[in-house]
Enzyme design. Structure first.
Site, PDB file in Angstrom:
ATOM      1  N   SER A 183       0.870  -1.183   0.000  1.00 25.65           N
ATOM      2  CA  SER A 183       0.000   0.000   0.000  1.00 25.65           C
ATOM      3  C   SER A 183       0.902   1.227   0.000  1.00 25.65           C
ATOM      4  O   SER A 183       2.124   1.106   0.101  1.00 25.65           O
ATOM      5  CB  SER A 183      -0.860   0.001   1.259  1.00 25.65           C
ATOM      6  N   LYS A 184       0.305   2.398  -0.079  1.00 28.28           N
ATOM      7  CA  LYS A 184       1.080   3.645  -0.080  1.00 28.28           C
ATOM      8  C   LYS A 184       2.019   3.717   1.118  1.00 28.28           C
ATOM      9  O   LYS A 184       3.164   4.105   1.018  1.00 28.28           O
ATOM     10  CB  LYS A 184       0.132   4.850  -0.049  1.00 28.28           C
ATOM     11  N   ARG A 185       1.480   3.303   2.264  1.00 26.88           N
ATOM     12  CA  ARG A 185       2.254   3.353   3.501  1.00 26.88           C
ATOM     13  C   ARG A 185       3.527   2.492   3.393  1.00 26.88           C
ATOM     14  O   ARG A 185       4.563   2.790   3.969  1.00 26.88           O
ATOM     15  CB  ARG A 185       1.362   2.844   4.633  1.00 26.88           C
ATOM     16  N   HIS A 186       3.426   1.398   2.654  1.00 28.84           N
ATOM     17  CA  HIS A 186       4.555   0.482   2.511  1.00 28.84           C
ATOM     18  C   HIS A 186       5.554   0.932   1.463  1.00 28.84           C
ATOM     19  O   HIS A 186       6.615   0.352   1.324  1.00 28.84           O
ATOM     20  CB  HIS A 186       4.055  -0.892   2.040  1.00 28.84           C
ATOM     21  N   GLY A 187       5.164   1.889   0.650  1.00 28.46           N
ATOM     22  CA  GLY A 187       6.101   2.298  -0.401  1.00 28.46           C
ATOM     23  C   GLY A 187       5.546   2.127  -1.800  1.00 28.46           C
ATOM     24  O   GLY A 187       6.292   2.183  -2.775  1.00 28.46           O
TER      25      GLY A 187
END
Ligand code: GLU
Length: 473
Positions: free
Chosen positions: A242-246
């Site tokens: 996800s966005k949070r993960h990169g």
């Protein structure tokens, strides 16, 4: 002689080049380079609602920045619509496809029925053998593939192994919509065939498409390219990226100050390895990369590793290359304005002088830029909290004494400056740090910096003494 390898990267221009796409492109690029083949670029812009020119431009920019070049001009899938129609017509003529006049209402009914019976929705083949003379008036037909009803379709995948699809699960897919536009499934096959693609390397979210696409190849009597479906990238916790993960566009990594060489090195390790090697040059990668060595398991994205790899490549880069890179990247870095505070020639000169000290500690170009800030700071320097604490009464006394000692130096060199500070500390019975720390604070406004003697040498006599006098008062 074996045929030359032709790979392709086929992004849909609906957004930036995201990090997963960049890795797919990298694998295609490396495999082409490794085998002495070529990589083509196809922009899959058939979805007119979602495709934009801005996204195409961003993808080309992203690839270029990553250092992943392609052969020839990018090919627009949309521009090939007439050819897609032609092939669908050819399939009709060969009896491998048929016109289907089922209405939306009928299709909805089939879906409902499947839902009620708890089986996957499937077209029931009602126009497969019906005579076109029975065609209802005013209904524009779609063209469907006459897919085999029995047996199985096998995809020989270089990463996934042999993947079998029972044909009863693959229904008569639509090749051409009633408005004459091709479906994605059909367009991909026609394009890959016409472009002479020998190896399809893409994310394993396309694995089931591979089964359906194989049927289209077979219907046309075309050779099926070698397939390699690479595992998707997951977050460090194993969940879908996800966005949070990169899961960001490559331009976000550019803004975070990663080097293309480091990103290539890091991304290739997501799914592929060469023994225990973590640091590999692009030349190494080209020599060693083989698609058959890609793992089946999902790879995990890990920022800490990416940073470590990036730090390595910053240290390993030539000073002149880093200076040149910073001058370009300053427009993309959040703190890039630091490098615009003085005329370019001066910025270049100072960066060049300071680079050996700067690059040792920076893990990203953002950090490199930040640690270069002292070079261009306006006097009197703004002190951060720790620097201000170091410049208490005792600290200021040290600065006064050292400034006086430096004034008498005949040579403003690292050796002489270090000698002067060491003798001063000895005379005063101070540990070296007790002299060096206030000095660093006064020269840079910070409590950490490259070696303080290097800082003095890089700033030069006049600027150093002026900064010391500013803080000594
Ligand atoms: N356009 C597809 C995507 O962006 C890739 C299709 C393919 O590689 O066959 O996911």
């Amino acid at each position: 002689m074996t045929d030359r390898v032709v790979t392709r990267f086929a992004p849909s221009p609906t957004g930036f080049l995201h990090i997963g796409g960049a890795r797919t492109a990298l694998f295609n690029w490396l495999y082409a380079k490794h085998t002495g083949g070529t990589m083509l670029l196809r922009i899959e812009d058939t979805d007119r609602e979602r495709s934009t020119d801005a996204a195409t431009a961003a993808i080309l920019d992203g690839l270029t920045w990553m250092g992943l070049d392609w052969d020839g001009e990018p090919i627009s899938q949309f521009a090939r619509a007439a050819r897609h129609r032609e092939v669908a017509e050819a399939m009709l003529a060969r009896g491998m496809a048929y016109r289907c006049y089922a209405t939306q209402a009928e299709l909805e009914e089939m879906r409902e029925k499947a839902r009620a019976e708890k089986r996957p929705p499937r077209y029931d083949g009602r126009w497969r053998d019906r005579d076109p003379s029975e065609a209802p008036e005013g209904v524009a037909p779609v063209i469907r593939l006459r897919a085999p009803l029995e047996g199985e379709t096998v995809v020989h995948d270089l990463v996934q192994g042999e993947v079998r699809f029972p044909n009863k699960d693959l229904d008569d897919l639509v090749l051409l919509r009633s408005d004459g536009t091709p479906t994605y499934m059909h367009a991909v096959v026609v394009d890959d065939h016409d472009m002479g693609v020998t190896h399809i390397i893409r994310g394993d979210d396309h694995l089931t498409n591979a089964g359906r696409q194989t049927l289209i190849y077979q219907a046309m009597g075309w050779e099926v390219p070698v397939m390699a479906h690479i595992p998707l990238i997951h977050g460090s916790d194993g969940a879908k990226l996800s966005k949070r993960h990169g899961a960001l566009g490559v331009e976000a990594y550019r803004e975070m100050g990663y080097l293309p060489v480091a990103l290539r090195n890091y991304l290739v390790r997501l799914g592929w390895s060469h023994g225990d090697d973590e640091i590999m040059s692009t030349a190494d990668l080209i020599q060693w990369f083989d698609i058959t060595d890609v793992n089946k398991g999902a790879a995990r994205f890990d920022y800490a590793k990416l940073e470590a790899v990036n730090g390595h490549w910053i240290r390993a880069s030539d000073d002149a290359d880093l200076v040149a890179m910073l001058m370009v990247e300053r427009d993309h870095l959040p703190n890039g304005a630091i490098l615009k505070a003085r005329p370019d020639a001066e910025v270049r000169e100072k960066l060049t002088a300071a680079m050996p000290g700067l690059k040792e500690r920076a893990k990203t170009l953002v950090e490199l830029c930040e640690s270069a800030a002292y070079l261009f700071a306006a006097r009197p320097l703004a002190l951060d909290e720790k620097a201000a604490a170091l410049l208490d009464d005792a600290g200021r006394a040290v600065i006064r004494d050292l400034a006086a000692a430096f004034e008498t130096l005949s040579d403003w060199t690292v050796e002489h400056l270090e000698g002067a500070v060491r003798s001063y500390a000895e005379e005063q019975g101070l540990k070296l740090g007790k002299a060096a720390q206030p000095l660093r604070a006064a020269l840079t406004g910070k409590s950490t910096s490259p070696g303080v003697f290097d800082v003095l040498a890089v700033l030069g006599r006049d600027e150093s003494l002026a900064r010391l006098r500013d803080q000594a008062a």
